[in-house]
Design an enzyme around this catalytic site. Structure first.
Site, PDB file in Angstrom:
ATOM      1  N   ARG A 181       0.416  30.171   1.817  1.00  0.00           N
ATOM      2  CA  ARG A 181       0.526  30.628   0.421  1.00  0.00           C
ATOM      3  C   ARG A 181       1.093  32.048   0.359  1.00  0.00           C
ATOM      4  NH1 ARG A 181      -2.539  34.242  -1.936  1.00  0.00           N
ATOM      5  NH2 ARG A 181      -4.047  34.182  -0.241  1.00  0.00           N
ATOM      6  N   ARG A 182       0.551  32.936   1.191  1.00  0.00           N
ATOM      7  CA  ARG A 182       1.058  34.318   1.188  1.00  0.00           C
ATOM      8  C   ARG A 182       2.502  34.369   1.678  1.00  0.00           C
ATOM      9  NH1 ARG A 182      -4.559  36.149   3.798  1.00  0.00           N
ATOM     10  NH2 ARG A 182      -5.700  36.738   1.915  1.00  0.00           N
TER      11      ARG A 182
ATOM     12  N   CYS B 250      -6.778  23.255   1.605  1.00  0.00           N
ATOM     13  CA  CYS B 250      -6.905  24.693   1.345  1.00  0.00           C
ATOM     14  C   CYS B 250      -5.988  25.538   2.230  1.00  0.00           C
ATOM     15  CB  CYS B 250      -8.358  25.149   1.436  1.00  0.00           C
ATOM     16  SG  CYS B 250      -9.191  24.750   2.958  1.00  0.00           S
TER      17      CYS B 250
ATOM     18  N   ARG C  71      -3.828  34.767  13.433  1.00  0.00           N
ATOM     19  CA  ARG C  71      -5.207  34.338  13.237  1.00  0.00           C
ATOM     20  C   ARG C  71      -6.101  35.514  13.584  1.00  0.00           C
ATOM     21  NH1 ARG C  71      -7.512  29.282  13.876  1.00  0.00           N
ATOM     22  NH2 ARG C  71      -9.307  30.448  13.143  1.00  0.00           N
TER      23      ARG C  71
ATOM     24  N   ARG D  17      -6.872  41.453  12.950  1.00  0.00           N
ATOM     25  CA  ARG D  17      -5.663  41.500  12.119  1.00  0.00           C
ATOM     26  C   ARG D  17      -5.197  42.937  11.899  1.00  0.00           C
ATOM     27  NH1 ARG D  17      -5.526  36.308   8.213  1.00  0.00           N
ATOM     28  NH2 ARG D  17      -6.716  34.917   9.540  1.00  0.00           N
TER      29      ARG D  17
ATOM     30  N   LYS E 176     -13.151  29.863  -1.210  1.00  0.00           N
ATOM     31  CA  LYS E 176     -11.810  29.325  -0.948  1.00  0.00           C
ATOM     32  C   LYS E 176     -11.784  28.422   0.291  1.00  0.00           C
ATOM     33  CE  LYS E 176     -10.049  33.544   1.346  1.00  0.00           C
ATOM     34  NZ  LYS E 176      -9.786  33.045   2.687  1.00  0.00           N
ATOM     35  N   ASP E 177     -12.824  28.489   1.144  1.00  0.00           N
ATOM     36  CA  ASP E 177     -12.892  27.618   2.322  1.00  0.00           C
ATOM     37  C   ASP E 177     -13.534  26.274   2.024  1.00  0.00           C
ATOM     38  OD1 ASP E 177     -11.803  29.648   3.911  1.00  0.00           O
ATOM     39  OD2 ASP E 177     -13.765  30.431   4.501  1.00  0.00           O
TER      40      ASP E 177
END
Length: 319
Positions: free
Chosen positions: A129-130, A244, A151, A157, A81-82
Site C-alpha cells: 500500500r505504501r 491485509c 521487514r 527498520r 489493521k492485522d
C-alpha cells in the site's frame, strides 16, 4: 468484578508489549483486577519472508486467537489493521479504544522530508500500500526515488537509516508514539499523500464470546466513533476481497463544525505497487449509528471502486 489476575495475550515485540501494557492498565482500572501480560510468538514474528509472500492476513493474530480459544489467556490485544475482516465464531471484538494518529510517517537521514529526498533515494517499507502511493506521488510530482521492501520491528527498520543502508523508512505514526520514538520522525505524511491501512492506529481487544462478564467490562474501553470509522474501513477492505497486505488504503474521519460532528467521510485507494495506476474515491454521509450502517458505508464505496477497475490492481486476493 474482582479476583485473580486477568491474562492478556500479546505479541512479544516491543511495540505490542507497549500497546498491550496501556490496555492492561485501562482494564485493571475498569475491573479492579490485576492484569498480567502473556507474550505469545506468532508466525508473522518468526517468518523472515516478506508479508506479501506469507499472505499477511492473520499471520500476526492466529496464535493469539488460538490461545484465547483454548482458554490460555482471557483476552488479547491486536493492532486492528492485522485482524482479518471475517468474524471469528468463538471470539468477539469487545473494544476498539480511541484511535491513535492514523498517519504514516517518514524517518530519513539528515532530517529530510519526502519532497527533499535526492534523486535515486532508497525508501524502505514492508507495505505494498505504501509503495503504491509513494510511487504514485513520485510520478505525479516529478520525484525520483526507489521503494525497497523491508521487514522487522521498529528498531530494525530505523536501523536501516542510521546505518546508511537506506535514505528513509516509512512507518506508522501510532507505533512510534506508543514506544515513545515520535521525536525521530522527520516528516508526517499527509493522508492526501499516503492514505493509511484500514484500521491503522486503532487497537482491537478480543475475548471469548462466552465470557459475558469480561465483554461488559471491556466495553467500557470502546470508543464509538473509532469503532464506526474502522468498521467502515474494514468493510471496504472485505468488499474488495483484499487481504491485509494488498495495496489498499482507507480512512474514515469525522467532519465537524466546531464541537458538533456533522458527517463521516470515507476515502479509499487501491493501486499497483509501481504507482502507475490508482483508483481513489471517497464518499460522505451521516455518522453511522449502527454496525450495519458502518458496514454499508464501506461496501458502497468498494462497489464504486470495483466498477472503476480496482479488482485488477490488487495482486493478492483473499483466499
Amino acid at each position: 468484578m474482582t479476583g485473580k489476575a486477568l491474562r492478556l495475550g500479546t505479541r512479544r515485540s516491543k511495540l505490542a508489549m507497549a500497546q498491550s501494557g496501556q490496555v492492561a492498565d485501562a482494564v485493571s482500572q475498569v475491573t479492579g483486577r490485576p492484569v498480567e501480560l502473556v507474550p505469545i510468538t506468532t508466525y508473522g514474528d518468526t517468518s523472515r519472508e516478506h508479508l506479501a509472500q506469507i499472505g499477511g492476513t492473520g499471520v500476526f493474530v492466529a496464535a493469539l486467537r488460538e490461545a484465547l480459544v483454548r482458554g490460555e489467556v482471557d483476552f488479547a490485544v491486536h493492532s486492528l489493521k492485522d485482524l482479518p475482516t471475517a468474524p471469528h465464531d468463538e471470539l468477539v471484538l469487545a473494544a476498539v479504544p480511541v484511535r491513535e494518529d492514523p498517519r504514516d510517517v517518514m524517518i530519513a537521514r539528515d532530517a529530510l522530508k519526502l519532497t527533499d529526498l535526492p534523486r535515486g533515494a532508497r525508501i524502505g517499507t514492508g507495505s505494498a500500500r505504501r509503495m503504491a502511493q509513494l510511487n504514485a506521488y513520485a510520478v505525479s510530482h516529478g520525484l525520483d526515488f526507489v521503494t525497497v521492501p523491508i521487514r522487522g520491528n521498529v528498531d530494525t527498520r530505523i536501523g536501516y537509516v542510521t546505518s546508511g543502508e537506506l535514505d528513509a523508512v516509512v512507518l506508522a505514526a501510532a507505533g512510534l508514539n506508543r514506544v515513545g520514538r515520535s521525536d525521530e520522525v522527520t516528516d508526517f505524511l499527509s493522508v492526501d499523500t499516503v492514505l493509511p491501512a484500514p484500521g491503522q492506529g486503532a487497537l482491537a481487544v478480543e475475548c471469548s464470546v462466552r465470557d459475558t462478564e469480561l465483554i461488559a467490562a471491556l466495553a467500557e474501553l470502546d470508543d464509538p466513533f473509532t469503532r464506526a470509522a474502522v468498521t467502515a474501513e474494514r468493510s471496504l477492505l472485505a468488499a474488495l476481497e483484499a487481504g491485509c497486505t494488498a495495496p489498499v488504503g482507507a480512512l474514515a474521519d469525522l467532519l465537524t463544525d466546531g464541537p458538533i460532528v456533522k458527517e463521516m467521510r470515507l476515502r479509499g485507494i487501491v493501486g499497483t505497487t509501481d504507482g502507475t495506476t490508482l483508483v481513489q474515491l471517497s464518499t460522505t454521509g451521516p455518522v453511522p449509528e449502527t454496525h450495519e450502517a458502518a458496514m454499508a458505508l464501506g461496501r458502497e464505496l468498494a462497489t464504486e471502486m470495483l466498477a472503476q477497475g480496482a479488482a485488477g490492481l490488487m495482486g493478492e486476493r483473499a483466499q
